[in-house]
Motif scaffolding. Structure first.
Motif: not given
Length: 123
Positions: A2, A39-43, A45-48, A61, A65
């Motif tokens: 992150d 919008i993508s989000h990986q566990e 990490e902050s959303p991108h 949303f 991010a």
């Protein structure tokens, strides 16, 4: 990994059909400035959020991010969706069955890349 809090921007996207409202760091953004977003989000990490040219979808949303602006033709989001749908076993089977599969170094990788290109073109 992150990013630091300084890398994050406050973002609010409110969309219904073709109408959209975008606020970036508390400031209204002209809806015509961007024609789409991902919008993508990986566990962990902050959303991108990527703002780019494309169709609007109905969504809301609000949060912090990482925000990037991409060209309309940026293939990243579409490529990620395409690759995520690939079954690795099926790809390996198809690549090994290709009549143009060579025997040299990188032959399997080349066959897999050729197979992915053909699938991407609907062949």
């Amino acid at each position: 990994m992150d990013h630091n809090a300084e890398d994050l921007h406050s973002l609010r996207i409110t969309a219904r059909g073709p109408k959209v409202g975008i606020e970036l760091d508390g400031r209204h953004v002209d809806p015509g400035a961007f024609k789409g977003y991902a919008i993508s989000h990986q566990e962990g990490e902050s959303p991108h959020v990527v703002l780019y040219a494309g169709d609007w979808a109905e969504t809301v949303f609000e949060g912090l991010a990482r925000v990037a602006v991409a060209e309309a033709s940026a293939p990243g989001p579409a490529a990620a969706v395409f690759l995520a749908a690939i079954d690795p076993e099926e790809l390996e089977r198809a690549a090994l069955a290709r009549s143009d599969l060579g025997t040299g170094p990188r032959s399997l990788t080349e066959a897999m890349l050729t197979q992915l290109q053909e699938w991407a073109h609907g062949l």
